[in-house]
Design a protein around this motif. Structure first.
Motif, PDB file in Angstrom:
ATOM      1  N   ASP A   1       0.861  -1.185   0.000  1.00  0.00           N
ATOM      2  CA  ASP A   1       0.000   0.000   0.000  1.00  0.00           C
ATOM      3  C   ASP A   1       0.898   1.235   0.000  1.00  0.00           C
ATOM      4  O   ASP A   1       1.564   1.530   0.992  1.00  0.00           O
ATOM      5  CB  ASP A   1      -0.902  -0.020   1.238  1.00  0.00           C
ATOM      6  CG  ASP A   1      -1.822   1.196   1.303  1.00  0.00           C
ATOM      7  OD1 ASP A   1      -1.962   1.883   0.274  1.00  0.00           O
ATOM      8  OD2 ASP A   1      -2.385   1.453   2.383  1.00  0.00           O
ATOM      9  N   ALA A   2       0.936   1.957  -1.125  1.00  0.00           N
ATOM     10  CA  ALA A   2       1.806   3.137  -1.240  1.00  0.00           C
ATOM     11  C   ALA A   2       1.024   4.298  -1.847  1.00  0.00           C
ATOM     12  O   ALA A   2       0.190   4.111  -2.743  1.00  0.00           O
ATOM     13  CB  ALA A   2       3.028   2.827  -2.096  1.00  0.00           C
ATOM     14  N   SER A   3       1.290   5.479  -1.344  1.00  0.00           N
ATOM     15  CA  SER A   3       0.639   6.674  -1.896  1.00  0.00           C
ATOM     16  C   SER A   3       1.552   7.880  -1.742  1.00  0.00           C
ATOM     17  O   SER A   3       2.485   7.873  -0.935  1.00  0.00           O
ATOM     18  CB  SER A   3      -0.702   6.938  -1.205  1.00  0.00           C
ATOM     19  OG  SER A   3      -0.507   7.217   0.171  1.00  0.00           O
ATOM     20  N   ILE A   4       1.276   8.900  -2.556  1.00  0.00           N
ATOM     21  CA  ILE A   4       1.978  10.181  -2.469  1.00  0.00           C
ATOM     22  C   ILE A   4       0.934  11.212  -2.071  1.00  0.00           C
ATOM     23  O   ILE A   4      -0.059  11.413  -2.775  1.00  0.00           O
ATOM     24  CB  ILE A   4       2.628  10.562  -3.811  1.00  0.00           C
ATOM     25  CG1 ILE A   4       3.564   9.447  -4.275  1.00  0.00           C
ATOM     26  CG2 ILE A   4       3.374  11.888  -3.685  1.00  0.00           C
ATOM     27  CD1 ILE A   4       3.991   9.586  -5.729  1.00  0.00           C
ATOM     28  N   ASN A   5       1.150  11.853  -0.936  1.00  0.00           N
ATOM     29  CA  ASN A   5       0.149  12.744  -0.361  1.00  0.00           C
ATOM     30  C   ASN A   5       0.624  14.191  -0.367  1.00  0.00           C
ATOM     31  O   ASN A   5       1.746  14.481   0.063  1.00  0.00           O
ATOM     32  CB  ASN A   5      -0.150  12.309   1.077  1.00  0.00           C
ATOM     33  CG  ASN A   5      -0.629  10.876   1.161  1.00  0.00           C
ATOM     34  OD1 ASN A   5      -1.811  10.603   1.126  1.00  0.00           O
ATOM     35  ND2 ASN A   5       0.314   9.940   1.254  1.00  0.00           N
TER      36      ASN A   5
ATOM     37  N   SER B   1       5.375  10.791   1.197  1.00  0.00           N
ATOM     38  CA  SER B   1       5.133   9.400   0.826  1.00  0.00           C
ATOM     39  C   SER B   1       4.548   8.618   1.991  1.00  0.00           C
ATOM     40  O   SER B   1       4.894   8.845   3.158  1.00  0.00           O
ATOM     41  CB  SER B   1       6.443   8.744   0.381  1.00  0.00           C
ATOM     42  OG  SER B   1       6.991   9.422  -0.729  1.00  0.00           O
ATOM     43  N   PHE B   2       3.662   7.695   1.648  1.00  0.00           N
ATOM     44  CA  PHE B   2       3.072   6.790   2.627  1.00  0.00           C
ATOM     45  C   PHE B   2       3.252   5.373   2.098  1.00  0.00           C
ATOM     46  O   PHE B   2       2.896   5.072   0.957  1.00  0.00           O
ATOM     47  CB  PHE B   2       1.585   7.101   2.791  1.00  0.00           C
ATOM     48  CG  PHE B   2       0.821   6.073   3.596  1.00  0.00           C
ATOM     49  CD1 PHE B   2       0.646   6.242   4.954  1.00  0.00           C
ATOM     50  CD2 PHE B   2       0.279   4.948   2.983  1.00  0.00           C
ATOM     51  CE1 PHE B   2      -0.050   5.306   5.699  1.00  0.00           C
ATOM     52  CE2 PHE B   2      -0.421   4.003   3.721  1.00  0.00           C
ATOM     53  CZ  PHE B   2      -0.588   4.187   5.085  1.00  0.00           C
ATOM     54  N   VAL B   3       3.822   4.507   2.905  1.00  0.00           N
ATOM     55  CA  VAL B   3       4.008   3.114   2.508  1.00  0.00           C
ATOM     56  C   VAL B   3       3.650   2.206   3.678  1.00  0.00           C
ATOM     57  O   VAL B   3       4.118   2.419   4.802  1.00  0.00           O
ATOM     58  CB  VAL B   3       5.461   2.812   2.069  1.00  0.00           C
ATOM     59  CG1 VAL B   3       5.579   1.373   1.573  1.00  0.00           C
ATOM     60  CG2 VAL B   3       5.929   3.775   0.999  1.00  0.00           C
ATOM     61  N   ASN B   4       2.842   1.205   3.427  1.00  0.00           N
ATOM     62  CA  ASN B   4       2.501   0.198   4.427  1.00  0.00           C
ATOM     63  C   ASN B   4       2.894  -1.169   3.875  1.00  0.00           C
ATOM     64  O   ASN B   4       2.325  -1.632   2.883  1.00  0.00           O
ATOM     65  CB  ASN B   4       1.002   0.243   4.735  1.00  0.00           C
ATOM     66  CG  ASN B   4       0.612  -0.790   5.766  1.00  0.00           C
ATOM     67  OD1 ASN B   4       1.347  -1.038   6.719  1.00  0.00           O
ATOM     68  ND2 ASN B   4      -0.553  -1.411   5.576  1.00  0.00           N
ATOM     69  N   ILE B   5       3.913  -1.806   4.506  1.00  0.00           N
ATOM     70  CA  ILE B   5       4.399  -3.096   4.024  1.00  0.00           C
ATOM     71  C   ILE B   5       3.723  -4.210   4.820  1.00  0.00           C
ATOM     72  O   ILE B   5       3.870  -4.283   6.053  1.00  0.00           O
ATOM     73  CB  ILE B   5       5.929  -3.197   4.144  1.00  0.00           C
ATOM     74  CG1 ILE B   5       6.596  -2.162   3.229  1.00  0.00           C
ATOM     75  CG2 ILE B   5       6.422  -4.583   3.777  1.00  0.00           C
ATOM     76  CD1 ILE B   5       7.101  -0.972   3.909  1.00  0.00           C
ATOM     77  N   PRO B   6       2.978  -5.065   4.155  1.00  0.00           N
ATOM     78  CA  PRO B   6       2.226  -6.108   4.877  1.00  0.00           C
ATOM     79  C   PRO B   6       3.131  -7.226   5.391  1.00  0.00           C
ATOM     80  O   PRO B   6       4.231  -7.450   4.896  1.00  0.00           O
ATOM     81  CB  PRO B   6       1.273  -6.635   3.800  1.00  0.00           C
ATOM     82  CG  PRO B   6       2.003  -6.398   2.510  1.00  0.00           C
ATOM     83  CD  PRO B   6       2.757  -5.113   2.708  1.00  0.00           C
ATOM     84  N   SER B   7       2.653  -7.930   6.381  1.00  0.00           N
ATOM     85  CA  SER B   7       3.395  -9.069   6.940  1.00  0.00           C
ATOM     86  C   SER B   7       3.624 -10.145   5.892  1.00  0.00           C
ATOM     87  O   SER B   7       4.626 -10.884   5.927  1.00  0.00           O
ATOM     88  CB  SER B   7       2.624  -9.659   8.127  1.00  0.00           C
ATOM     89  OG  SER B   7       2.448  -8.697   9.134  1.00  0.00           O
ATOM     90  N   SER B   8       2.706 -10.241   4.951  1.00  0.00           N
ATOM     91  CA  SER B   8       2.814 -11.272   3.921  1.00  0.00           C
ATOM     92  C   SER B   8       4.032 -11.090   3.018  1.00  0.00           C
ATOM     93  O   SER B   8       4.400 -11.994   2.275  1.00  0.00           O
ATOM     94  CB  SER B   8       1.543 -11.283   3.065  1.00  0.00           C
ATOM     95  OG  SER B   8       1.345 -10.008   2.465  1.00  0.00           O
ATOM     96  N   ALA B   9       4.669  -9.897   3.084  1.00  0.00           N
ATOM     97  CA  ALA B   9       5.851  -9.656   2.262  1.00  0.00           C
ATOM     98  C   ALA B   9       7.106 -10.286   2.865  1.00  0.00           C
ATOM     99  O   ALA B   9       8.169 -10.268   2.250  1.00  0.00           O
ATOM    100  CB  ALA B   9       6.070  -8.154   2.082  1.00  0.00           C
ATOM    101  N   GLU B  10       6.996 -10.861   4.058  1.00  0.00           N
ATOM    102  CA  GLU B  10       8.180 -11.352   4.767  1.00  0.00           C
ATOM    103  C   GLU B  10       8.955 -12.405   3.988  1.00  0.00           C
ATOM    104  O   GLU B  10      10.195 -12.461   4.058  1.00  0.00           O
ATOM    105  CB  GLU B  10       7.766 -11.899   6.129  1.00  0.00           C
ATOM    106  CG  GLU B  10       8.925 -12.328   7.010  1.00  0.00           C
ATOM    107  CD  GLU B  10       9.871 -11.188   7.361  1.00  0.00           C
ATOM    108  OE1 GLU B  10      11.008 -11.456   7.768  1.00  0.00           O
ATOM    109  OE2 GLU B  10       9.447  -9.997   7.220  1.00  0.00           O
TER     110      GLU B  10
END
Length: 468
Positions: free
Chosen positions: A105-109, A424-433
């Motif tokens: 989940d990434a966005s530019i705010n 910038s906003f970035v949310n890295i999920p646990s599933s990316a481990e």
């Protein structure tokens, strides 16, 4: 209407800065509907006080009603345009991510920079004060507003109207001269927007640098015009150039400072200028000899040249000007039009390329080759073909200088962007481990070999290589 300007006591500037800080930190400027309401209020300010604005411009600058009404209209149109597009401008941007990052989940705010300062000049006081302010309001910033002391009637009127129409805790006019400006510059603003001369721009930038404050500088320079030999309508070119040079008495940063005309069409161009001049001014109201730059020019005055010796000078055309003439030393910022003859467009381009980058380059030509050459071999904030000033009517493209003519842009969304920070906003999920396993110590030969293999997997399709 009084032309006396009441200066803001320097003892109050600290309190004003603190008030702007408190207002911004309250969070209410983050609300998009609040910003839209303030933009509508600014449009109302200009619409409901258009006649008073005209009188103020007449008192300070002698500006004709038609030009003065144009200032009010530009504020209304720019404010409404920003209000109409604000939701779109403020919406987060969602970049398309590739590979393992595609599920992140990434966005530019666009977030407001914070508490900003707008310092404006005297030549178009309302437009050049409120157009940057529109960007600050749209972006969600609180703002200190410092109009020019050289237009005291206009500055006083702004001080009266701004708290009446806008949030008086978020947008505050500070009036005064050098002392008051210096007091403002002692504070750490989140952005400073300055419009004016290069000389003062250097002072502003130097002060801002001490506090690492970002700055937008809208300066000026000697914006040239080229009249090429393929110009299909010389009369129209002359009409547009002379209109542009004399609008606002030539006191506009994007004015046609001087003209390069190809020698083969110069006589026709001069005749056209004189015909247009007589239609614009059938008779001269100025009789006294001018004491200005015209005293030092080695060119020939073919129209105008008279003045009152103090403040006024008639629109003036000077031919036979050379590149080392007094009229070519610095930005003229007045209704004097020097014309330089050149053997070819290439000669004009060569001269322009050697000078400081102007705010704009104008050229009257239908040749695509000339257009490409001018674009490739010169530097400027903008290039405009076959008219002057028309770029100011386009909200959809950014307006600004380059190099000595300034840096940073505004108009439309560019105004919003000037006072916004791209966060910038970035949310890295646990599933990316699972894709991170190789990054952890202890590093293994297997992980290293896999990394090296990836280096070789990238296919570079361009077979050309640089020769040493």
């Amino acid at each position: 209407m009084s032309s006396f300007l009441t200066h803001t006591p320097t003892s109050e500037i600290d309190e004003i800065y603190g008030r702007l800080q408190r207002t911004y930190k309250s969070g209410r400027l983050l609300n998009i509907e609040y910003r839209r309401q303030q933009l509508y209020q600014l449009a109302r300010l200009a619409q409901e006080n258009a006649a008073t604005i005209e009188k103020a411009l007449q008192a300070d600058l002698g500006k004709p009603p038609f030009e003065a009404a144009g200032e009010a209209l530009r504020i209304i149109e720019s404010s409404l345009d920003a209000a109409a597009h604000l939701h779109q401008w403020a919406a987060p941007e969602r970049p398309s991510l590739a590979g393992p990052q595609s599920t992140w989940d990434a966005s530019i705010n666009s977030v407001p920079k914070g508490v900003v300062l707008v310092i404006s000049p005297w030549n178009s006081p309302f437009t050049l004060t409120f157009n940057p302010l529109i960007g600050a309001i749209a972006a969600g910033c609180s703002a200190g507003i410092k109009p020019s002391e050289h237009t005291p009637t206009c500055a006083s009127l702004m001080a009266q109207l701004v708290p009446k129409y806008l949030d008086p805790e978020a947008y505050i006019v500070v009036n005064g001269a050098v002392e008051e400006t210096n007091a403002l510059l002692t504070h750490r603003w989140d952005h400073i927007f300055f419009t004016g001369s290069g000389k003062v721009g250097k002072i502003i930038a130097t002060a801002a640098a001490q506090l690492l404050t970002p700055v937008t500088l809208e300066l000026g320079g000697k914006s040239p015009v080229i009249v090429a030999e393929d110009c299909t309508d010389v009369d129209l070119a002359a009409k547009r150039i002379l209109w542009g040079k004399t609008s606002n008495a030539g006191q506009v940063c994007v004015t046609a400072d001087h003209v390069f005309v190809v020698r083969s069409i110069a006589p026709v161009f001069y005749e056209a200028l004189l015909r247009i001049y007589k239609t614009f001014w059938p008779s001269s109201a100025l009789q006294d000899q001018s004491w200005s730059l015209l005293d030092r020019t080695r060119g020939t005055v073919i129209a105008g040249g008279d003045g009152d010796g103090v403040r006024k000078i008639a629109p003036t055309i000077v031919t036979g000007v050379k590149t080392d003439d007094a009229l070519m030393e610095e930005e003229i910022f007045g209704p004097i039009l020097p014309i330089l003859e050149v053997q070819s467009v290439g000669e004009a381009i060569s001269h322009i390329a050697q000078q400081p980058a102007p705010l704009v380059i104008y050229a009257f030509t239908e040749s695509e080759d000339i257009k490409r050459k001018l674009f490739a071999e010169t530097r400027s904030g903008a290039i405009v073909f076959n008219d002057v000033y028309s770029q100011l009517r386009i909200q959809e493209i950014p307006f600004g200088g380059f190099g000595e003519s300034g840096y940073g842009t505004y108009f439309g969304k560019a105004s919003f962007d000037a006072f916004s920070h791209k966060r910038s906003f970035v949310n890295i999920p646990s599933s990316a481990e699972s894709s991170f396993a190789s990054r952890y110590r202890p590093f293994t030969e297997e992980a290293y070999d896999a990394l090296k293999a990836k280096i070789g997997q990238h296919k570079i399709t361009d077979e050309k290589s640089l020769e040493s």
